[in-house]
Design a protein around this motif. Structure first.
Motif, PDB file in Angstrom:
ATOM      1  N   LEU A  43       0.831  -1.203   0.000  1.00 37.28           N
ATOM      2  CA  LEU A  43       0.000   0.000   0.000  1.00 37.28           C
ATOM      3  C   LEU A  43       0.858   1.242   0.000  1.00 37.28           C
ATOM      4  O   LEU A  43       0.623   2.188  -0.785  1.00 37.28           O
ATOM      5  N   ASN A  44       1.866   1.281   0.864  1.00 39.65           N
ATOM      6  CA  ASN A  44       2.744   2.452   0.943  1.00 39.65           C
ATOM      7  C   ASN A  44       3.536   2.647  -0.345  1.00 39.65           C
ATOM      8  O   ASN A  44       3.807   3.785  -0.754  1.00 39.65           O
ATOM      9  N   GLU A  45       3.873   1.547  -1.001  1.00 32.54           N
ATOM     10  CA  GLU A  45       4.582   1.643  -2.280  1.00 32.54           C
ATOM     11  C   GLU A  45       3.680   2.276  -3.340  1.00 32.54           C
ATOM     12  O   GLU A  45       4.132   3.127  -4.123  1.00 32.54           O
ATOM     13  N   SER A  46       2.421   1.883  -3.361  1.00 36.11           N
ATOM     14  CA  SER A  46       1.476   2.470  -4.317  1.00 36.11           C
ATOM     15  C   SER A  46       1.267   3.954  -4.040  1.00 36.11           C
ATOM     16  O   SER A  46       1.221   4.777  -4.965  1.00 36.11           O
ATOM     17  N   VAL A  47       1.137   4.305  -2.766  1.00 42.50           N
ATOM     18  CA  VAL A  47       0.958   5.716  -2.390  1.00 42.50           C
ATOM     19  C   VAL A  47       2.155   6.536  -2.826  1.00 42.50           C
ATOM     20  O   VAL A  47       2.013   7.644  -3.368  1.00 42.50           O
ATOM     21  N   GLN A  48       3.355   6.008  -2.603  1.00 40.69           N
ATOM     22  CA  GLN A  48       4.566   6.738  -2.984  1.00 40.69           C
ATOM     23  C   GLN A  48       4.638   6.927  -4.494  1.00 40.69           C
ATOM     24  O   GLN A  48       5.045   7.986  -4.985  1.00 40.69           O
ATOM     25  N   LYS A  49       4.232   5.914  -5.255  1.00 38.90           N
ATOM     26  CA  LYS A  49       4.246   6.036  -6.716  1.00 38.90           C
ATOM     27  C   LYS A  49       3.284   7.129  -7.186  1.00 38.90           C
ATOM     28  O   LYS A  49       3.600   7.909  -8.093  1.00 38.90           O
ATOM     29  N   SER A 294     -10.256   8.238   8.606  1.00 40.99           N
ATOM     30  CA  SER A 294      -9.184   8.127   9.603  1.00 40.99           C
ATOM     31  C   SER A 294      -8.407   6.836   9.415  1.00 40.99           C
ATOM     32  O   SER A 294      -7.178   6.805   9.547  1.00 40.99           O
ATOM     33  N   LYS A 295      -9.099   5.753   9.099  1.00 41.80           N
ATOM     34  CA  LYS A 295      -8.429   4.476   8.855  1.00 41.80           C
ATOM     35  C   LYS A 295      -7.543   4.571   7.607  1.00 41.80           C
ATOM     36  O   LYS A 295      -6.421   4.044   7.597  1.00 41.80           O
ATOM     37  N   ALA A 296      -8.030   5.254   6.573  1.00 39.15           N
ATOM     38  CA  ALA A 296      -7.234   5.412   5.357  1.00 39.15           C
ATOM     39  C   ALA A 296      -5.995   6.251   5.624  1.00 39.15           C
ATOM     40  O   ALA A 296      -4.892   5.931   5.150  1.00 39.15           O
ATOM     41  N   LEU A 297      -6.147   7.333   6.374  1.00 39.75           N
ATOM     42  CA  LEU A 297      -5.008   8.195   6.678  1.00 39.75           C
ATOM     43  C   LEU A 297      -3.964   7.460   7.511  1.00 39.75           C
ATOM     44  O   LEU A 297      -2.755   7.595   7.272  1.00 39.75           O
ATOM     45  N   ALA A 298      -4.423   6.660   8.473  1.00 36.83           N
ATOM     46  CA  ALA A 298      -3.493   5.877   9.284  1.00 36.83           C
ATOM     47  C   ALA A 298      -2.709   4.897   8.412  1.00 36.83           C
ATOM     48  O   ALA A 298      -1.492   4.743   8.565  1.00 36.83           O
ATOM     49  N   ALA A 299      -3.399   4.256   7.473  1.00 37.31           N
ATOM     50  CA  ALA A 299      -2.726   3.298   6.593  1.00 37.31           C
ATOM     51  C   ALA A 299      -1.702   3.989   5.708  1.00 37.31           C
ATOM     52  O   ALA A 299      -0.606   3.462   5.480  1.00 37.31           O
ATOM     53  N   ILE A 300      -2.047   5.163   5.191  1.00 39.03           N
ATOM     54  CA  ILE A 300      -1.109   5.920   4.358  1.00 39.03           C
ATOM     55  C   ILE A 300       0.169   6.220   5.134  1.00 39.03           C
ATOM     56  O   ILE A 300       1.272   6.206   4.574  1.00 39.03           O
ATOM     57  N   ARG A 301       0.028   6.453   6.421  1.00 44.32           N
ATOM     58  CA  ARG A 301       1.178   6.800   7.261  1.00 44.32           C
ATOM     59  C   ARG A 301       1.806   5.573   7.925  1.00 44.32           C
ATOM     60  O   ARG A 301       2.607   5.701   8.840  1.00 44.32           O
ATOM     61  N   GLY A 302       1.426   4.388   7.453  1.00 45.33           N
ATOM     62  CA  GLY A 302       2.098   3.174   7.877  1.00 45.33           C
ATOM     63  C   GLY A 302       1.658   2.602   9.196  1.00 45.33           C
ATOM     64  O   GLY A 302       2.354   1.764   9.768  1.00 45.33           O
ATOM     65  N   ARG A 303       0.484   2.996   9.680  1.00 47.49           N
ATOM     66  CA  ARG A 303      -0.014   2.477  10.954  1.00 47.49           C
ATOM     67  C   ARG A 303      -1.247   1.628  10.729  1.00 47.49           C
ATOM     68  O   ARG A 303      -2.060   1.937   9.854  1.00 47.49           O
ATOM     69  N   THR A 307      -5.340   7.173  15.532  1.00 45.45           N
ATOM     70  CA  THR A 307      -5.081   7.956  16.737  1.00 45.45           C
ATOM     71  C   THR A 307      -6.051   9.135  16.784  1.00 45.45           C
ATOM     72  O   THR A 307      -6.668   9.483  15.763  1.00 45.45           O
ATOM     73  N   PRO A 308      -6.191   9.773  17.939  1.00 45.19           N
ATOM     74  CA  PRO A 308      -7.041  10.969  17.999  1.00 45.19           C
ATOM     75  C   PRO A 308      -6.594  12.050  17.024  1.00 45.19           C
ATOM     76  O   PRO A 308      -7.415  12.810  16.505  1.00 45.19           O
ATOM     77  N   GLU A 309      -5.285  12.126  16.763  1.00 43.10           N
ATOM     78  CA  GLU A 309      -4.780  13.149  15.846  1.00 43.10           C
ATOM     79  C   GLU A 309      -5.281  12.932  14.417  1.00 43.10           C
ATOM     80  O   GLU A 309      -5.515  13.884  13.678  1.00 43.10           O
ATOM     81  N   ASP A 310      -5.449  11.671  14.007  1.00 44.36           N
ATOM     82  CA  ASP A 310      -6.018  11.387  12.681  1.00 44.36           C
ATOM     83  C   ASP A 310      -7.427  11.967  12.584  1.00 44.36           C
ATOM     84  O   ASP A 310      -7.784  12.608  11.588  1.00 44.36           O
ATOM     85  N   ILE A 311      -8.212  11.742  13.620  1.00 39.50           N
ATOM     86  CA  ILE A 311      -9.595  12.218  13.643  1.00 39.50           C
ATOM     87  C   ILE A 311      -9.637  13.737  13.643  1.00 39.50           C
ATOM     88  O   ILE A 311     -10.398  14.364  12.890  1.00 39.50           O
ATOM     89  N   GLN A 312      -8.795  14.362  14.459  1.00 36.79           N
ATOM     90  CA  GLN A 312      -8.773  15.816  14.539  1.00 36.79           C
ATOM     91  C   GLN A 312      -8.344  16.445  13.216  1.00 36.79           C
ATOM     92  O   GLN A 312      -8.904  17.460  12.793  1.00 36.79           O
ATOM     93  N   GLU A 313      -7.373  15.831  12.565  1.00 33.61           N
ATOM     94  CA  GLU A 313      -6.858  16.367  11.302  1.00 33.61           C
ATOM     95  C   GLU A 313      -7.908  16.311  10.194  1.00 33.61           C
ATOM     96  O   GLU A 313      -7.954  17.193   9.325  1.00 33.61           O
ATOM     97  N   LEU A 314      -8.763  15.294  10.230  1.00 29.53           N
ATOM     98  CA  LEU A 314      -9.747  15.110   9.168  1.00 29.53           C
ATOM     99  C   LEU A 314     -11.107  15.699   9.487  1.00 29.53           C
ATOM    100  O   LEU A 314     -12.012  15.673   8.650  1.00 29.53           O
ATOM    101  N   ALA A 315     -11.281  16.239  10.687  1.00 26.64           N
ATOM    102  CA  ALA A 315     -12.593  16.748  11.093  1.00 26.64           C
ATOM    103  C   ALA A 315     -13.102  17.830  10.143  1.00 26.64           C
ATOM    104  O   ALA A 315     -14.279  17.819   9.748  1.00 26.64           O
TER     105      ALA A 315
END
Length: 351
Positions: A43-49, A294-303, A307-315
């Protein structure tokens, strides 16, 4: 609450953002209690491409690009808003080109009819029957340019296909191919010849992304690219296949979510429904959107956990187009983004 309070609403308080648990998780590193359960290397390889292909034609706009990628992984539609000339259409087309899928573009105009989007039944004398001729909406990535230029009846034609991924014509249902992503653009400044999008349609967009002006340094890089003899980079490559998208989405679904974070999302969204500044709060669809994003953002960042920060960032991108200010607050110059940030700031962060 006065306007000064609203201006400061976007600044999170130290108490709300510096808990030991959130500090450990916000750095993007796995905490000792969270061993890696899902392999995100492909997934991270595809995102980087995808990001590399974007960098060939788009200068800056890293946050916008990350949200577009998150929308693909979360299987959600995107509304891109910005003044003319900030590369809204270019980013939508670049996203489509990086995916090895079908692509169609629909220019919305005041005289556009629903059949121009969905398709129409055509009579064949030789067969003595009607045959459904599919419209441009039957593709994988659909760019709708200037979406707010079409009237309400054309906008309503998108309700079923955006939510249920199907089109019904003459009693027959036609399913859309996977993936199916609508990327729409609109100009918030020009009002002549435009129509307000229905709330039911806005609620079907996962994100509303505001595209800002580039910084001075970025604009200099834009000029340098256009001054180059070769011109801006072209020939974007298709770097992610349909199978890779399906595999990435399956991995996103496996991202772990603590029950306390689900409660945090629910409290954030329900907080928009009893806020005195708001006339219209967010629907349960917004809660689901915030969870999936939030789940998609966490996956993009390799987790493999959010986290609460994912939720806050996407609110803001998830909620800003789903809520409405009261008439009084709107006349006072307040913005929905400030109200969302205020709700986030007052909400206790799960520990």
């Amino acid at each position: 609450m006065d306007k000064n309070d609203m201006d400061q609403a976007g600044e999170p308080s130290p108490e709300a953002s510096s808990t030991p648990a959130s500090e450990e998780l916000s750095a993007g590193n796995l905490a000792p209690d969270f061993p890696q359960r899902t392999d995100f290397s492909s997934l991270n390889e595809s995102v980087q491409k995808i990001k590399e292909e974007f960098s060939r034609v788009v200068v800056g706009q890293d946050e916008v690009i990350e949200l577009l990628i998150a929308a693909i992984l979360a299987d959600g539609h995107v509304l891109i808003e910005g003044v003319p000339g900030v590369a809204k259409t270019l980013m939508a087309k670049t996203l489509a080109k990086t995916l090895d899928t079908g692509f169609s573009r629909i220019q919305f105009t005041p005289d556009l009819m629903p059949s121009d989007v969905l398709g129409t039944s055509v009579f064949h004398p030789a067969k003595t029957q009607f045959e459904f001729r599919k419209g441009p909406i039957f593709s994988n990535v659909i760019l709708i340019d200037e979406i707010n230029r079409a009237p309400a009846k054309t906008q309503a034609a998108l309700f079923e296909v955006m939510e249920e991924r199907q089109v019904t014509n003459d009693g027959t249902t036609y399913l859309m191919d996977i993936p199916f992503l609508v990327v729409a653009t609109q100009n918030p400044i020009e009002q002549e010849g435009t129509y307000r999008l229905p709330e039911a349609q806005l609620d079907r967009f996962l994100f509303k992304i505001q595209v800002p002006y580039p910084s001075l340094e970025e604009e200099i890089r834009i000029l340098a690219g256009h001054h180059d003899v070769a011109g801006p980079a072209s020939g974007i490559a298709s770097v992610v296949s349909t199978a890779a998208i399906a595999d990435a989405r399956e991995k996103v679904r496996q991202v772990h979510v603590e029950p306390k974070l689900m409660e945090y999302i629910a409290k954030l969204v329900t907080g928009t429904r009893n806020n005195p500044f708001l006339f219209l709060g967010a629907s349960p669809r917004a809660s689901v959107a915030l969870l999936n994003a939030s789940k998609a953002l966490a996956a993009i960042r390799g987790r493999d956990f959010i986290t609460p920060e994912d939720i806050q960032e996407l609110a803001v991108p998830v909620l800003c187009h789903r809520i409405q200010l009261t008439a009084e607050r709107e006349m006072e110059g307040h913005a929905v983004e400030g109200v969302i940030k205020q709700i986030v700031q007052k909400l206790e962060v799960p520990r």
